[in-house]
Enzyme design. Sequence first.
Site, short mmCIF file in Angstrom:
data_model
loop_
_atom_site.label_atom_id
_atom_site.label_comp_id
_atom_site.label_asym_id
_atom_site.label_seq_id
_atom_site.Cartn_x
_atom_site.Cartn_y
_atom_site.Cartn_z
N ASN A 7 0.85 -1.19 0.00
CA ASN A 7 0.00 0.00 0.00
C ASN A 7 0.89 1.24 0.00
OD1 ASN A 7 -1.43 2.29 1.05
ND2 ASN A 7 -3.10 0.92 1.61
N HIS A 10 0.97 6.20 1.79
CA HIS A 10 1.78 7.11 2.61
C HIS A 10 2.82 7.88 1.81
CE1 HIS A 10 -0.10 6.16 6.35
NE2 HIS A 10 0.06 4.88 6.13
N HIS A 43 -5.65 3.56 -1.81
CA HIS A 43 -6.99 3.93 -1.34
C HIS A 43 -7.28 5.33 -1.87
CE1 HIS A 43 -9.83 4.37 2.41
NE2 HIS A 43 -10.43 4.64 1.28
N ARG A 45 -9.43 8.07 -1.51
CA ARG A 45 -10.44 8.51 -0.53
C ARG A 45 -11.30 9.61 -1.12
NH1 ARG A 45 -9.17 6.96 5.07
NH2 ARG A 45 -10.89 8.34 5.56
N ARG A 49 -7.15 12.88 0.31
CA ARG A 49 -6.09 13.38 1.18
C ARG A 49 -4.71 12.85 0.80
NH1 ARG A 49 -7.36 10.33 6.89
NH2 ARG A 49 -9.41 11.23 6.55
N GLU A 70 -8.65 0.34 -3.13
CA GLU A 70 -9.50 0.41 -1.94
C GLU A 70 -10.38 1.63 -2.09
OE1 GLU A 70 -7.06 0.79 1.48
OE2 GLU A 70 -6.22 -1.20 1.29
N THR A 101 -8.47 3.86 7.99
CA THR A 101 -9.66 3.03 8.05
C THR A 101 -9.77 2.41 9.45
OG1 THR A 101 -9.12 2.50 5.77
CG2 THR A 101 -10.90 1.24 6.78
N GLU A 151 -11.29 -9.29 2.95
CA GLU A 151 -10.00 -8.94 3.57
C GLU A 151 -10.26 -8.82 5.06
OE1 GLU A 151 -7.51 -5.92 1.79
OE2 GLU A 151 -6.76 -5.31 3.76
N HIS A 191 -4.08 -4.38 7.53
CA HIS A 191 -4.21 -3.23 8.43
C HIS A 191 -3.37 -3.44 9.69
CE1 HIS A 191 -5.70 0.41 10.24
NE2 HIS A 191 -6.14 0.71 9.03
N1 PXP Z 1 -6.06 -2.93 4.02
C1 PXP Z 1 -7.01 -1.96 4.10
C2 PXP Z 1 -8.41 -2.31 3.72
C3 PXP Z 1 -6.68 -0.66 4.50
O1 PXP Z 1 -7.63 0.29 4.56
C4 PXP Z 1 -5.33 -0.36 4.81
C5 PXP Z 1 -4.96 1.04 5.17
O2 PXP Z 1 -5.15 1.87 4.06
C6 PXP Z 1 -4.38 -1.39 4.71
C7 PXP Z 1 -4.78 -2.67 4.34
C8 PXP Z 1 -2.94 -1.16 5.03
O3 PXP Z 1 -2.83 -0.85 6.38
P1 PXP Z 1 -1.44 -0.39 6.98
O4 PXP Z 1 -1.08 0.90 6.29
O5 PXP Z 1 -1.71 -0.23 8.44
O6 PXP Z 1 -0.45 -1.46 6.66
#
Ligand code: PXP
Length: 238
Positions: A7, A10, A43, A45, A49, A70, A101, A151, A191
């Site tokens: 992901n 960030h 993601h 959003r 953001r 996402e 999330t 998931e 997550h």
């Molecule tokens: N899976 C989902 C559905 C999420 O919303 C997120 C955060 O955007 C992640 C995985 C990844 O989470 P993390 O950044 O805490 O590894």
Amino acid sequence: MPTLGVNIDHIATIRQARRGTDPDPIAAAMIAELAGADGITVHLREDRRHIQERDLRLLRQTIHTRLNLEMAATPEMVAIALDVKPDYITLVPERREEVTTEGGLNVKAQGDRLGKFVNQLQGAGIPVSLFVDAEPEQLQASAKTGAKFVELHTGTYANAKNEEELKHELEVLTNGGKLAIQLGLRLNSGHGLTYWNTRAVAQIAGMEELNIGHSIISRAVLVGLDRAIREMKTLIST
Ligand code: PXP
């Protein structure tokens, strides 16, 4: 063993801090793929953001692995998804005031509404995953929507405060995974997964993909900082 979806939200968060062009999530996706990532997760959003539509469209054109989008289950996002056609979609709950999330979808309460989105997206050839807590009722409701994947939300496991809680939450995930598979659902998780808590989740039977962002990008910042400073010192002093 599961595959790894990286992901890169960030990376975009850092870029948006200056509303500029660096660091570019497209470059980050390429590095992630070169390093062995099996998929790229973003993601988009509603408040934009971090990831922007431009990122999503360029990722669709440039990545070689799988693009997992996402998104919230809204008509606006569905229209974008049908246009961009990611390899799969993970529907997530979204609230503007949240930092990230927080918790899974309440599929039990919104099954009919979510089922319509699942139908529309899967009808267009895009498999859908529902981000849910590993609770039997949520998994049963998820299967009823016709979604191909769930998931499992690993945030509660990741926030466990001691060994006992960790063991309990791992059991919840393991049992949830087992039930999901019995219900005919394919299984992803994500997550809050880190270098310290991921292995046990990776070993859950039938786990296909782990989506990990914050921990990987945090580590990248720290392991890359030394080199970045040395490069600037060299530039200044030569
Ligand atoms: N899976 C989902 C559905 C999420 O919303 C997120 C955060 O955007 C992640 C995985 C990844 O989470 P993390 O950044 O805490 O590894």
